[in-house]
Every structure is written in structure tokens, then in C-alpha cells.
Design an enzyme around this catalytic site. Structure first.
Site: not given
Length: 446
Positions: A417, A421
Site C-alpha cells: 500500500h 492503491d
């Protein structure tokens, strides 16, 4: 007359003895050369020790340059060690399953006198190569110095490589251990007794009143399992997020079933995995940032042109992830052949380093074992990994709103992350799913 005869006989006996001695000396000078240690050279990838997997020679065997001496197993791969000299094997210093450190003498070899200069040149060349490598990586240099220092501290003590390894891992100086072996040799039991002795105060502080009668055995982590330990420990620093979906695999199963028998006759086992691998490569063409390595220190992302897709495999020595290189240039049949080759090497725990290095994107098919959804763990420096569960036939609505049986397979993607995304991963997953559910488009490049 008798005296003269005795003197003559004695002279002839002395002469024959002198001839015999001369012949013996002459033969000896030809037969014997210089005995030199054959040291385990640096085999790259930060490997510092290996296990002896198999010897191809024994004392008395004559070898030539580039003949295979032995096969060793590191925590990453199997490597065949070849001879650097022409000569005769004198002594093997390790047994099968023993651990040998880089730089240790694997064996002694007798070389011809005219090969001494070559041996010296080789040793000098190795020193230059090791120095060059050390200068290019300061962190590796510091680690190597620490290991070398530990080895020097225990060098003067008689002990096997396995005992030395235990001492090094537990920060024990062998000179502090009381030996009980023959000739002052430190045994494994001596090191364990010393370790128990120095840890006794902390055990007393815990004040555990009783201990249950527990039996069992201690199993050393080695081979691929040791590499998994290191990789998974590093992966703990990665903030994972997981995106999951289901995929209709009816059409791809139909394609596979049509060709699997004919391919089996050609020695190729066709599963669904080659289709999943190719679909991933096609989707990566639209989302190249997923086919990348993350440099955490530099905070940069290196996007790769090569689709070197790793396939997680279960082996007798633990989890290993070899890769199929340049999948973007391969068709389904070529992928299946390469996958078969890697699976066979994995079964023998003989995967070479080249098949394990350079992975840019990984997949895991846990469905062949069982289970539905899972959270796969990213293999750094990669930024994403996919995992497939078991395909199950369940009732689903088709485009005509009729309930029909469909083979549905769950898929989960774990992504880093910090650089990826949720929207990007979802779009990639949808495109991968499109190719799997419509394999004709994947095959014709549409």
C-alpha cells in the site's frame, strides 16, 4: 678364492640395492605432487554457508578442471561445484548434510608440480574478486568481517563444522567450552552444556517450579526454509492490503480439457496455471507499475520490462518460488513446458540459482491443496502477489438471469500500500479476470 667370491657377491648385492633405491626415488618424484586445499568460493547472492548435498568424488579419484566435485544446497538454491585443478582427490573434509562456510576447504587435492603456479594464480584471483565485491557493498563487507572474526576466534579449537556453526549462532567462543572429545575436540554436547550453563541464571530467575515430561526433537531450519524465514521476516515491514474477487473458469477449463490429452502424449502436463500466468502477463502490459521492485532506502520504484513470473511451490525442503522468465514472449504451451521443468527440479530440491533469482511478480495456487480465500504475503522487493483458491461448481445467474452451474474460483491480491492503491489493483484484477474468462482474447492478443 672363497673370500674373493664373497666380496664379489656382496658388491653385486650393494649395486642391486642402490639401483632399487634409485628407481624408488625416481618413481616417487613423478607420482607425488603438491597437496592444496580446495576452498569453497563465494557463489553470490549473499550466501555465506551451504549444506553438502552430494559428493561426486571420493579419495583416490582423479579429476580434471571443470569436473563436478559436489552439489551444495544453500538457503536459496542448489549449486554444482566444479574442480579448478587437474589432480587426485586426497581427503574430503565434510560429510553429506554437513554445513560448510564460504572460504572453508571442501577437500584436499594433489596437483602436479607444474600446476602449483596455476593454483597460486587462482587463489590470488579469488582474493581480488572477493575484495572487489567487498568494496562494492559496504554492508556485506562489514558482515563478512564479523563472520571471519568469529571463525578466527574458534579456528584453534578442534571441532566439526556443525559444532562451529552452533557456537557462532549462539555467540559462544569455543575456547570457553570445556571439551570432552578425543584429543581435546569440542563436541556438540559440550556446546549445548555450556549454553545451558550460561543461561542457568536467567532460568533460576523465572522460578518455574516444575517442568512437564515433554519429549521431542529439535529440527534445524535449513535449505529453502531458511530463505523463507529471512524473506518473510522482511515482509513484516510491508503494509499489505488485500483485494479479493471470484472468477468464472468454465471456458478456460474447457480449453485445457481439449488439449491436455494430446499434450500429455508429448510429455507436457497442462493445468490451468499456464493460462493464469499468461493472463497476468497480458494484464501487466496495461499496468506495468505492478511488475516492479521497490527500493525502500531510495524510495524509488524500478519498473521491469521482463515479466519474470514466480510460481510458489511446495517442496520437501520448504516453500520455494522459482520463476518463468520473459512470459511476455511465451505462449501457453511454452509456459506449460517451463512450469513442468521447474516442478520437476522442485521435487528433487535441485533448483539452480538462476531459476530463483530475478522474479518480478508472483502467483500462488493454493487451490491445488484446498481452501478458498487467503492472504498471500508479498516477497520483497516485489510489490504484489496473487493467490488462487479451489474452483467450485456453484449456482450462478447467467446473462439471461437464469440460474446455471458455474465453476467459480476465488482470487486474492496482496499489494504494497506504500506504492499501490486499491483502484489500480482492482482494475488490474478485472483485466486479469477478463482474460481468464475469455481465453480466446488472451490467445489472439486482443
Amino acid at each position: 678364492m672363497a673370500l674373493s667370491w664373497r666380496l664379489l657377491a656382496t658388491a653385486r648385492l650393494v649395486e642391486r640395492s642402490r639401483d632399487s633405491i634409485c628407481r624408488f626415488v625416481s618413481i616417487s618424484s613423478i607420482r607425488f605432487g603438491k597437496v592444496v586445499p580446495f576452498k569453497l568460493s563465494d557463489i553470490g547472492e549473499g550466501i555465506r554457508d551451504v549444506s553438502i548435498k552430494e559428493w561426486f568424488v571420493k579419495p583416490g579419484d582423479r579429476v580434471r578442471q571443470f569436473d563436478e566435485i559436489c552439489e551444495v544446497q544453500s538457503d536459496k538454491a542448489s549449486v554444482a561445484i566444479t574442480s579448478r585443478y587437474d589432480g587426485v582427490i586426497k581427503t574430503l573434509h565434510f560429510k553429506v548434510d554437513d554445513v560448510a562456510m564460504i572460504g572453508a576447504a571442501l577437500l584436499d587435492i594433489e596437483i602436479e608440480d607444474d600446476a602449483e603456479d596455476t593454483a597460486s594464480d587462482t587463489s590470488t584471483s579469488e582474493s581480488r574478486d572477493q575484495q572487489s565485491t567487498s568494496n562494492s557493498n559496504e554492508e556485506k563487507k562489514a558482515t563478512d568481517i564479523e563472520i571471519e572474526s568469529s571463525l578466527q576466534n574458534i579456528e584453534k579449537v578442534l571441532a566439526t563444522p556443525a559444532v562451529r556453526k552452533i557456537a557462532t549462532e549462539n555467540n559462544i567462543r569455543l575456547t570457553d567450552v570445556k571439551p570432552t572429545g578425543k584429543g581435546g575436540r569440542v563436541l556438540k554436547e559440550d556446546v549445548l552444556a555450556h549454553l545451558q550453563k550460561i543461561s542457568a541464571p536467567s532460568q533460576v530467575k523465572e522460578q518455574i517450579p516444575t517442568q512437564p515430561n515433554i519429549t521431542g526433537k529439535t529440527v534445524e531450519l535449513k535449505g529453502y526454509t531458511r530463505h523463507m524465514w529471512k524473506t518473510m521476516t522482511k515482509s513484516l515491514s510491508i503494509p499489505h492490503f488485500v483485494y479479493s474477487d471470484e472468477c468464472n473458469v468454465d471456458q478456460v477449463m474447457s480449453y485445457r480439457n481439449e488439449v491436455k490429452d494430446s499434450l500429455k502424449d508429448r510429455g507436457v502436463a497442462m493445468t490451468l496455471m499456464p493460462f493464469f500466468v499468461k493472463a497476468a502477463s497480458r494484464a501487466l502490459e496495461q499496468f506495468p507499475e505492478l511488475n516492479a521492485w521497490l527500493d525502500e532506502e531510495g524510495q524509488t520504484l524500478r519498473v521491469m520490462d521482463n515479466h519474470n513470473i514466480g510460481i510458489a511451490m511446495d517442496t520437501a525442503d520448504g516453500l520455494v518460488v522459482p520463476n518463468i522468465k520473459n512470459v511476455q514472449n511465451l505462449d501457453i504451451y511454452a509456459i506449460a513446458k517451463e512450469l513442468n521443468r521447474l516442478q520437476e527440479l522442485g521435487r528433487r530440491a535441485s533448483l539452480p540459482l538462476n531459476d530463483l533469482s530475478g522474479t518480478t511478480f508472483s502467483l500462488s495456487n493454493i487451490g491445488v491443496i484446498g481452501g478458498t480465500y487467503m492472504k498471500p504475503v508479498i516477497l520483497p522487493p516485489q510489490v504484489i502477489i496473487g493467490a488462487f483458491g479451489r474452483a467450485r461448481m456453484i449456482p450462478q445467474f447467467n446473462e439471461h438471469k437464469s440460474v446455471v452451474p458455474m465453476n467459480m474460483m476465488p482470487v486474492s491480491w496482496s499489494a504494497d500500500h506504500r506504492v499501490l492503491d486499491g483502484v489500480t489493483v482492482a482494475k488490474f484484477s478485472n483485466l486479469w479476470k477478463y482474460y481468464v474468462e475469455n481465453p480466446i482474447h488472451m490467445l489472439i492478443g486482443a
